[in-house]
Enzyme design. Sequence first.
Site, PDB file in Angstrom:
ATOM      1  CG  HIS A  52      -0.282  -0.206   2.529  1.00  0.00           C
ATOM      2  ND1 HIS A  52      -0.563  -1.275   3.351  1.00  0.00           N
ATOM      3  CD2 HIS A  52       0.677   0.494   3.154  1.00  0.00           C
ATOM      4  CE1 HIS A  52       0.183  -1.205   4.435  1.00  0.00           C
ATOM      5  NE2 HIS A  52       0.944  -0.137   4.339  1.00  0.00           N
TER       6      HIS A  52
HETATM    7  C1  T46 Z   1       4.131  -0.764   6.658  1.00  0.00           C
HETATM    8  C2  T46 Z   1       4.438  -2.143   7.083  1.00  0.00           C
HETATM    9  C3  T46 Z   1       5.871  -2.419   7.310  1.00  0.00           C
HETATM   10  C4  T46 Z   1      -2.555  -0.368  14.001  1.00  0.00           C
HETATM   11  O1  T46 Z   1      -3.533  -0.471  14.745  1.00  0.00           O
HETATM   12  N1  T46 Z   1      -1.619   0.596  14.206  1.00  0.00           N
HETATM   13  C5  T46 Z   1      -0.531   0.740  13.418  1.00  0.00           C
HETATM   14  O2  T46 Z   1       0.288   1.660  13.654  1.00  0.00           O
HETATM   15  C6  T46 Z   1      -0.342  -0.170  12.323  1.00  0.00           C
HETATM   16  C7  T46 Z   1       0.848  -0.032  11.400  1.00  0.00           C
HETATM   17  C8  T46 Z   1      -1.264  -1.145  12.134  1.00  0.00           C
HETATM   18  N2  T46 Z   1      -2.358  -1.252  12.967  1.00  0.00           N
HETATM   19  C9  T46 Z   1      -3.299  -2.360  12.737  1.00  0.00           C
HETATM   20  C10 T46 Z   1      -4.093  -2.294  11.448  1.00  0.00           C
HETATM   21  C11 T46 Z   1      -4.316  -3.753  11.102  1.00  0.00           C
HETATM   22  O3  T46 Z   1      -5.461  -4.208  11.795  1.00  0.00           O
HETATM   23  O4  T46 Z   1      -2.551  -3.581  12.676  1.00  0.00           O
HETATM   24  C12 T46 Z   1      -3.097  -4.461  11.713  1.00  0.00           C
HETATM   25  C13 T46 Z   1      -2.052  -4.858  10.673  1.00  0.00           C
HETATM   26  O5  T46 Z   1      -1.694  -3.679   9.911  1.00  0.00           O
HETATM   27  P1  T46 Z   1      -1.348  -3.737   8.334  1.00  0.00           P
HETATM   28  O6  T46 Z   1      -2.253  -4.681   7.670  1.00  0.00           O
HETATM   29  O7  T46 Z   1      -1.313  -2.334   7.851  1.00  0.00           O
HETATM   30  O8  T46 Z   1       0.126  -4.377   8.394  1.00  0.00           O
HETATM   31  P2  T46 Z   1       1.233  -4.439   7.243  1.00  0.00           P
HETATM   32  O9  T46 Z   1       2.333  -5.250   7.797  1.00  0.00           O
HETATM   33  O10 T46 Z   1       0.672  -4.869   5.946  1.00  0.00           O
HETATM   34  O11 T46 Z   1       1.736  -2.938   7.070  1.00  0.00           O
HETATM   35  C14 T46 Z   1       2.298  -2.277   8.186  1.00  0.00           C
HETATM   36  C15 T46 Z   1       2.061  -0.797   8.027  1.00  0.00           C
HETATM   37  O12 T46 Z   1       0.661  -0.575   7.905  1.00  0.00           O
HETATM   38  C16 T46 Z   1       2.743  -0.263   6.807  1.00  0.00           C
HETATM   39  O13 T46 Z   1       2.668   1.145   6.798  1.00  0.00           O
HETATM   40  O14 T46 Z   1       4.948  -0.127   6.021  1.00  0.00           O
HETATM   41  O15 T46 Z   1       3.701  -2.536   8.251  1.00  0.00           O
END
Ligand code: T46
Length: 136
Positions: free
Chosen positions: A53
């Site tokens: 993303h």
């Molecule tokens: C990135 C990579 C390396 C939160 O509640 N707070 C937060 O600060 C973050 C980052 C996530 N969340 C929640 C939202 C989702 O329910 O944690 C869950 C997993 O997040 P996400 O699907 O966005 O995870 P990744 O690993 O795909 O991405 C994250 C970051 O969103 C992104 O900016 O660079 O880690």
Amino acid sequence: MRTPLNQVLKKNKVLGDERGQLVAIESGIHIPFEIKRVFYIYGTQPNVPRGQHSHHKTQQYLIAVSGSCQVTLDDGKEKVTHLLDQPHIGLFQDAMVWGTMHDFSPDCVLLVLANEHYNDADYIRSYSEFKEILSS
Ligand code: T46
């Protein structure tokens, strides 16, 4: 002007002595933003990428403090893959850069510093929407 994607990998100074190593990262000195949020991911699964993303406003600085992973950045014009495999190496991901984190080693801990609090509305999860915003 945006930093070219092949120049966003930074080597931080290692403050080591006979007791071991230390790396310090300060807002405005080593990274170009005020840190509002810190998160880290670990326990990743083989062949399962993360990220995929972009963000409207969020800037990030990524460090593999343990193990290694690859990060592919895409600004709509070019795509560059960087290897993060040392704790003193950091990668700056600007806003409006599509990021995919992949090929994690089993021991990888990927630390992320960000300039914004978590806000789901700041995420662009559709690549076609990302391209549309870039061209508008
Ligand atoms: C990135 C990579 C390396 C939160 O509640 N707070 C937060 O600060 C973050 C980052 C996530 N969340 C929640 C939202 C989702 O329910 O944690 C869950 C997993 O997040 P996400 O699907 O966005 O995870 P990744 O690993 O795909 O991405 C994250 C970051 O969103 C992104 O900016 O660079 O880690």
